[in-house]
Every structure is written in structure tokens, then in C-alpha cells.
Design a protein around this motif. Structure first.
Motif, PDB file in Angstrom:
ATOM      1  N   SER A  83       0.830  -1.209   0.000  1.00  0.00           N
ATOM      2  CA  SER A  83       0.000   0.000   0.000  1.00  0.00           C
ATOM      3  C   SER A  83       0.863   1.257   0.000  1.00  0.00           C
ATOM      4  O   SER A  83       0.518   2.253  -0.651  1.00  0.00           O
ATOM      5  CB  SER A  83      -0.945   0.001   1.211  1.00  0.00           C
ATOM      6  OG  SER A  83      -0.217  -0.026   2.426  1.00  0.00           O
ATOM      7  N   TYR A  84       1.997   1.209   0.674  1.00  0.00           N
ATOM      8  CA  TYR A  84       2.862   2.390   0.710  1.00  0.00           C
ATOM      9  C   TYR A  84       3.471   2.666  -0.655  1.00  0.00           C
ATOM     10  O   TYR A  84       3.568   3.812  -1.093  1.00  0.00           O
ATOM     11  CB  TYR A  84       3.951   2.201   1.773  1.00  0.00           C
ATOM     12  CG  TYR A  84       4.723   3.470   2.077  1.00  0.00           C
ATOM     13  CD1 TYR A  84       4.060   4.662   2.369  1.00  0.00           C
ATOM     14  CD2 TYR A  84       6.117   3.481   2.084  1.00  0.00           C
ATOM     15  CE1 TYR A  84       4.764   5.822   2.648  1.00  0.00           C
ATOM     16  CE2 TYR A  84       6.821   4.629   2.369  1.00  0.00           C
ATOM     17  CZ  TYR A  84       6.145   5.800   2.649  1.00  0.00           C
ATOM     18  OH  TYR A  84       6.844   6.948   2.928  1.00  0.00           O
ATOM     19  N   GLN A  85       3.872   1.596  -1.345  1.00  0.00           N
ATOM     20  CA  GLN A  85       4.429   1.783  -2.687  1.00  0.00           C
ATOM     21  C   GLN A  85       3.370   2.316  -3.657  1.00  0.00           C
ATOM     22  O   GLN A  85       3.654   3.169  -4.501  1.00  0.00           O
ATOM     23  CB  GLN A  85       4.997   0.465  -3.213  1.00  0.00           C
ATOM     24  CG  GLN A  85       6.234  -0.030  -2.488  1.00  0.00           C
ATOM     25  CD  GLN A  85       7.451   0.832  -2.730  1.00  0.00           C
ATOM     26  OE1 GLN A  85       7.459   1.696  -3.597  1.00  0.00           O
ATOM     27  NE2 GLN A  85       8.504   0.630  -1.942  1.00  0.00           N
ATOM     28  N   ILE A  86       2.136   1.827  -3.543  1.00  0.00           N
ATOM     29  CA  ILE A  86       1.062   2.323  -4.402  1.00  0.00           C
ATOM     30  C   ILE A  86       0.783   3.794  -4.098  1.00  0.00           C
ATOM     31  O   ILE A  86       0.559   4.611  -5.001  1.00  0.00           O
ATOM     32  CB  ILE A  86      -0.212   1.480  -4.204  1.00  0.00           C
ATOM     33  CG1 ILE A  86       0.023   0.062  -4.724  1.00  0.00           C
ATOM     34  CG2 ILE A  86      -1.402   2.107  -4.948  1.00  0.00           C
ATOM     35  CD1 ILE A  86      -1.100  -0.901  -4.418  1.00  0.00           C
ATOM     36  N   ALA A  87       0.800   4.154  -2.817  1.00  0.00           N
ATOM     37  CA  ALA A  87       0.584   5.553  -2.433  1.00  0.00           C
ATOM     38  C   ALA A  87       1.671   6.445  -3.020  1.00  0.00           C
ATOM     39  O   ALA A  87       1.388   7.549  -3.510  1.00  0.00           O
ATOM     40  CB  ALA A  87       0.563   5.672  -0.907  1.00  0.00           C
ATOM     41  N   ILE A  88       2.914   5.967  -2.999  1.00  0.00           N
ATOM     42  CA  ILE A  88       4.018   6.744  -3.568  1.00  0.00           C
ATOM     43  C   ILE A  88       3.793   6.977  -5.061  1.00  0.00           C
ATOM     44  O   ILE A  88       4.012   8.075  -5.579  1.00  0.00           O
ATOM     45  CB  ILE A  88       5.361   6.030  -3.324  1.00  0.00           C
ATOM     46  CG1 ILE A  88       5.709   6.048  -1.828  1.00  0.00           C
ATOM     47  CG2 ILE A  88       6.480   6.683  -4.137  1.00  0.00           C
ATOM     48  CD1 ILE A  88       6.882   5.159  -1.476  1.00  0.00           C
ATOM     49  N   LYS A  89       3.326   5.928  -5.752  1.00  0.00           N
ATOM     50  CA  LYS A  89       3.109   6.036  -7.197  1.00  0.00           C
ATOM     51  C   LYS A  89       2.033   7.075  -7.515  1.00  0.00           C
ATOM     52  O   LYS A  89       2.165   7.856  -8.466  1.00  0.00           O
ATOM     53  CB  LYS A  89       2.714   4.677  -7.762  1.00  0.00           C
ATOM     54  CG  LYS A  89       2.427   4.707  -9.260  1.00  0.00           C
ATOM     55  CD  LYS A  89       2.085   3.322  -9.783  1.00  0.00           C
ATOM     56  CE  LYS A  89       1.801   3.385 -11.282  1.00  0.00           C
ATOM     57  NZ  LYS A  89       1.484   2.036 -11.833  1.00  0.00           N
ATOM     58  N   HIS A  90       0.952   7.094  -6.743  1.00  0.00           N
ATOM     59  CA  HIS A  90      -0.189   7.937  -7.081  1.00  0.00           C
ATOM     60  C   HIS A  90      -0.180   9.296  -6.390  1.00  0.00           C
ATOM     61  O   HIS A  90      -0.716  10.271  -6.928  1.00  0.00           O
ATOM     62  CB  HIS A  90      -1.492   7.206  -6.738  1.00  0.00           C
ATOM     63  CG  HIS A  90      -1.778   6.040  -7.614  1.00  0.00           C
ATOM     64  ND1 HIS A  90      -2.319   6.166  -8.872  1.00  0.00           N
ATOM     65  CD2 HIS A  90      -1.566   4.705  -7.429  1.00  0.00           C
ATOM     66  CE1 HIS A  90      -2.452   4.966  -9.416  1.00  0.00           C
ATOM     67  NE2 HIS A  90      -2.000   4.063  -8.567  1.00  0.00           N
ATOM     68  N   ALA A  91       0.413   9.378  -5.193  1.00  0.00           N
ATOM     69  CA  ALA A  91       0.357  10.627  -4.434  1.00  0.00           C
ATOM     70  C   ALA A  91       1.707  11.310  -4.294  1.00  0.00           C
ATOM     71  O   ALA A  91       1.774  12.459  -3.866  1.00  0.00           O
ATOM     72  CB  ALA A  91      -0.235  10.378  -3.044  1.00  0.00           C
ATOM     73  N   PRO A 149      -4.835  12.188  -6.550  1.00  0.00           N
ATOM     74  CA  PRO A 149      -5.929  11.243  -6.753  1.00  0.00           C
ATOM     75  C   PRO A 149      -6.352  10.560  -5.459  1.00  0.00           C
ATOM     76  O   PRO A 149      -5.559  10.379  -4.527  1.00  0.00           O
ATOM     77  CB  PRO A 149      -5.346  10.228  -7.747  1.00  0.00           C
ATOM     78  CG  PRO A 149      -3.881  10.370  -7.642  1.00  0.00           C
ATOM     79  CD  PRO A 149      -3.591  11.761  -7.213  1.00  0.00           C
ATOM     80  N   LEU A 150      -7.634  10.161  -5.448  1.00  0.00           N
ATOM     81  CA  LEU A 150      -8.188   9.494  -4.281  1.00  0.00           C
ATOM     82  C   LEU A 150      -7.445   8.200  -3.996  1.00  0.00           C
ATOM     83  O   LEU A 150      -7.280   7.814  -2.835  1.00  0.00           O
ATOM     84  CB  LEU A 150      -9.678   9.211  -4.518  1.00  0.00           C
ATOM     85  CG  LEU A 150     -10.444   8.541  -3.370  1.00  0.00           C
ATOM     86  CD1 LEU A 150     -10.425   9.411  -2.128  1.00  0.00           C
ATOM     87  CD2 LEU A 150     -11.881   8.239  -3.813  1.00  0.00           C
ATOM     88  N   THR A 151      -6.975   7.521  -5.040  1.00  0.00           N
ATOM     89  CA  THR A 151      -6.235   6.271  -4.852  1.00  0.00           C
ATOM     90  C   THR A 151      -5.013   6.488  -3.977  1.00  0.00           C
ATOM     91  O   THR A 151      -4.729   5.700  -3.064  1.00  0.00           O
ATOM     92  CB  THR A 151      -5.796   5.702  -6.218  1.00  0.00           C
ATOM     93  OG1 THR A 151      -6.946   5.443  -7.007  1.00  0.00           O
ATOM     94  CG2 THR A 151      -4.999   4.423  -6.036  1.00  0.00           C
ATOM     95  N   GLY A 152      -4.268   7.565  -4.244  1.00  0.00           N
ATOM     96  CA  GLY A 152      -3.084   7.857  -3.448  1.00  0.00           C
ATOM     97  C   GLY A 152      -3.423   8.120  -1.997  1.00  0.00           C
ATOM     98  O   GLY A 152      -2.721   7.669  -1.079  1.00  0.00           O
ATOM     99  N   ILE A 153      -4.514   8.853  -1.760  1.00  0.00           N
ATOM    100  CA  ILE A 153      -4.928   9.162  -0.391  1.00  0.00           C
ATOM    101  C   ILE A 153      -5.330   7.885   0.348  1.00  0.00           C
ATOM    102  O   ILE A 153      -4.890   7.631   1.480  1.00  0.00           O
ATOM    103  CB  ILE A 153      -6.097  10.165  -0.384  1.00  0.00           C
ATOM    104  CG1 ILE A 153      -5.634  11.513  -0.930  1.00  0.00           C
ATOM    105  CG2 ILE A 153      -6.657  10.336   1.027  1.00  0.00           C
ATOM    106  CD1 ILE A 153      -6.761  12.518  -1.096  1.00  0.00           C
ATOM    107  N   LEU A 154      -6.165   7.058  -0.299  1.00  0.00           N
ATOM    108  CA  LEU A 154      -6.668   5.855   0.362  1.00  0.00           C
ATOM    109  C   LEU A 154      -5.548   4.878   0.693  1.00  0.00           C
ATOM    110  O   LEU A 154      -5.496   4.330   1.809  1.00  0.00           O
ATOM    111  CB  LEU A 154      -7.717   5.176  -0.522  1.00  0.00           C
ATOM    112  CG  LEU A 154      -9.032   5.937  -0.704  1.00  0.00           C
ATOM    113  CD1 LEU A 154      -9.965   5.180  -1.645  1.00  0.00           C
ATOM    114  CD2 LEU A 154      -9.707   6.176   0.639  1.00  0.00           C
ATOM    115  N   PHE A 155      -4.629   4.671  -0.239  1.00  0.00           N
ATOM    116  CA  PHE A 155      -3.536   3.744   0.038  1.00  0.00           C
ATOM    117  C   PHE A 155      -2.525   4.339   1.020  1.00  0.00           C
ATOM    118  O   PHE A 155      -1.876   3.600   1.769  1.00  0.00           O
ATOM    119  CB  PHE A 155      -2.851   3.313  -1.260  1.00  0.00           C
ATOM    120  CG  PHE A 155      -3.566   2.198  -1.966  1.00  0.00           C
ATOM    121  CD1 PHE A 155      -3.420   0.889  -1.549  1.00  0.00           C
ATOM    122  CD2 PHE A 155      -4.415   2.464  -3.025  1.00  0.00           C
ATOM    123  CE1 PHE A 155      -4.103  -0.146  -2.179  1.00  0.00           C
ATOM    124  CE2 PHE A 155      -5.103   1.445  -3.669  1.00  0.00           C
ATOM    125  CZ  PHE A 155      -4.949   0.136  -3.245  1.00  0.00           C
ATOM    126  N   GLY A 156      -2.391   5.658   1.030  1.00  0.00           N
ATOM    127  CA  GLY A 156      -1.554   6.294   2.039  1.00  0.00           C
ATOM    128  C   GLY A 156      -2.120   6.093   3.434  1.00  0.00           C
ATOM    129  O   GLY A 156      -1.395   5.795   4.390  1.00  0.00           O
TER     130      GLY A 156
END
Length: 296
Positions: A83-91, A149-156
Motif C-alpha cells: 500500500s505504501y508503494q502504491i501511495a508513492i506512485k499515485h500521491a 488522486p483518491l487512490t493515493g490518499i486511500l492507500f496512504g
């Protein structure tokens, strides 16, 4: 003198953790997926800890604890790392590091439910600071030219939640096991849980450097330095010093990747860090053991 060595060790650990986001972006730019980065961080990090534990002959654990270690490996390693890596990608690295530090909110809630710790006015004030700071980051995160994006916030936020689970795990098991022993068992479980989601790509020298850096610097050495510092300092002291991690990540994200944050986002990040400091400095209940918080 011993105390100052401990300070330096904790600062070193927090700085290494702060490198996680900026280094990961090099891999993401090269086409490595977030799950692949998380997988190799867990896998190679596990290898380093297994070798460390084998050298010191402390790989053995009680059979009854193994299921808990495996479950924590899935939640505290695979979900957290992924989840942290996904947050980095999007946020972006800076916002992701700040959202990661919503973890104290969950720590306070878990402590109240599971350990019957009192939610004092000081703790409630800290939670208010953290929630306000998180809201500022989420709704005013980056400049007008960059959407968050909301994706970055949620995974962060998910990374902050799963990061907080280290508190529960550490409180329960660090009194009986060495940190390297726990990581030697939990990291492989996390890596296996990540494997079905991984798409492997060809590896250039830059990709290999990123993967090794994440595993050795941001995982093995960071945890090793942090645990060494805990031998010299109180847990509260170590926790306060370790809050420089999101500051390091944000500064490096701006310097290395030219990530642009609004004034509101900087203020929000400051509030989150202040909340962590307030919680860490709140006095412990008398005649209770000091609680150790394990960082990412």
C-alpha cells in the motif's frame, strides 16, 4: 556519551526510512510496479535478517507463535509495503510519508480497546492535531497544477493503518524475541503474500540498485540501527527522534523529484508530526512497562 550514540543511531534509522519514497520513485520511473518493489524489499530484507539471525543462532521460535508471525507478515509486511508503494506512485513520496504518520491515531484506538490504556486529554488533543493535519494534506495536498488522486490518499491511509499494527505486534513479542528473529519470520510471509500480485520485469542496473537499496538500506540497516538505538534510549525518546522520517522524505521528494506542495500541505504535515510528538511525550502510567513502537 552512550546516550548521544543512541540519538545518532535513531536519526540514522529515520533518515534511512525517509529514503524509501524518493528511492522508490527511481524504480517506478524505470517501470517497476509498486508490488514488485514491495516484494523485493520484503524478500531481500528477509534474507538479510535470516543471515543475521542464523549467525547469532536465534532463528528458533515457539511453535505456538508461528501462526501469529505469519498473519502479521501478511498484514504488517505485504499489505503495508504494498500500500505504501502504491501511495508513492499515485500521491508522491512527500504526501505518502505524511499520510503514513496517521498511524498514531490507530495506535491510540488499539491501545484503548486491547490494552485498556486511558485516552487522556493530551492524547485526544494529539489525535485532533493528526486528523486536522491529514485533512489538510488530503484536500490541499499538492499545487494547483498537480492533482492528488483518491487512490493515493486511500492507500496512504491504509499504509498508516497497517504500520500501526507493528505497535501491537512489538508490544506482544519483543519481550521474548530479538527483532531480527521476528523479521526473519515475518518478512518471508509478507513476500509470499505479495507474490501473486507481482509482475516481474527485466532488470536494468538502475532497477537492481533501487531494489537492493530498499532491502538493505531502508529495511535491514534501518531496523538494525533503530533497535541498536533502543538499547541506549528510552522508547519515548527514540519515537520522538524517529519522527524526522517524513520530514526527510518530504525534503528529498522536493529536492530530488521537484514535487510541489502547497503551504497547507506543509502545515498539515507539521501538525501530524506534532501529534506524534505529543503522544510520545505524554507520561506513561506508573508501574507500567515502557512500550516500544516499531517504525516502517
Amino acid at each position: 556519551m552512550d546516550k548521544y550514540i543512541g540519538y545518532l543511531q535513531i536519526i540514522a534509522a529515520a533518515t534511512l526510512w525517509g529514503l524509501l519514497g524518493p528511492i522508490s520513485k527511481y524504480g517506478l520511473q524505470e517501470g517497476v510496479t509498486p508490488h514488485e518493489l514491495a516484494f523485493w524489499r520484503a524478500s531481500l530484507g528477509a534474507l538479510f535478517f535470516i543471515l543475521h539471525s542464523a549467525k547469532h543462532k536465534n532463528l528458533t521460535v515457539q511453535r505456538k507463535d508461528i501462526p501469529v508471525f505469519l498473519i502479521f507478515g501478511v498484514l504488517g509486511v505485504s499489505v503495508f509495503f504494498g500500500s505504501y508503494q502504491i501511495a508513492i506512485k499515485h500521491a508522491g513520496a512527500a504526501v505518502s510519508a505524511i499520510l503514513l504518520y496517521t498511524a498514531p491515531i490507530w495506535v491510540a484506538i488499539f491501545s484503548r480497546i486491547l490494552f485498556k490504556e486511558e485516552l487522556t486529554p493530551v492524547k485526544l488533543a494529539a489525535l485532533g492535531l493528526a486528523l486536522t493535519g491529514t485533512a489538510l494534506v488530503c484536500f490541499n495536498g499538492q499545487s494547483d497544477t498537480v492533482s492528488l488522486p483518491l487512490t493515493g490518499i486511500l492507500f496512504g491511509l491504509l499504509s498508516g493503518f497497517t504500520y500501526s499494527l507493528h505497535y501491537i505486534f512489538g508490544k506482544t513479542f519483543l519481550k521474548n524475541y530479538q527483532p531480527a528473529t521476528l523479521y526473519a519470520w515475518c518478512l518471508p510471509a509478507g513476500a509470499i503474500a505479495l507474490l501473486p500480485w507481482v509482475t516481474f520485469t527485466a532488470y536494468s542496473p538502475i532497477k537492481l540498485a533501487v531494489i537492493i537499496g530498499l532491502a538493505f538500506l531502508c529495511t535491514y540497516l534501518a531496523y538494525y540501527a533503530y533497535c541498536a538505538g533502543l538499547r541506549r534510549l528510552e522508547a519515548t525518546q527514540a519515537a520522538i527522534i524517529a519522527t524526522i522520517e517524513p520530514v526527510v522524505a518530504a525534503v528529498l521528494a522536493v529536492l530530488w523529484w521537484n514535487e510541489q506542495l502547497t503551504a497547507a500541505a506543509y502545515a498539515g504535515g507539521a501538525l501530524v508530526i506534532c501529534a506524534v510528538i505529543v503522544i510520545a511525550r505524554s507520561p506513561a502510567k506508573p508501574k507500567k512497562p515502557v512500550i516500544t513502537v516499531i517504525n516502517n
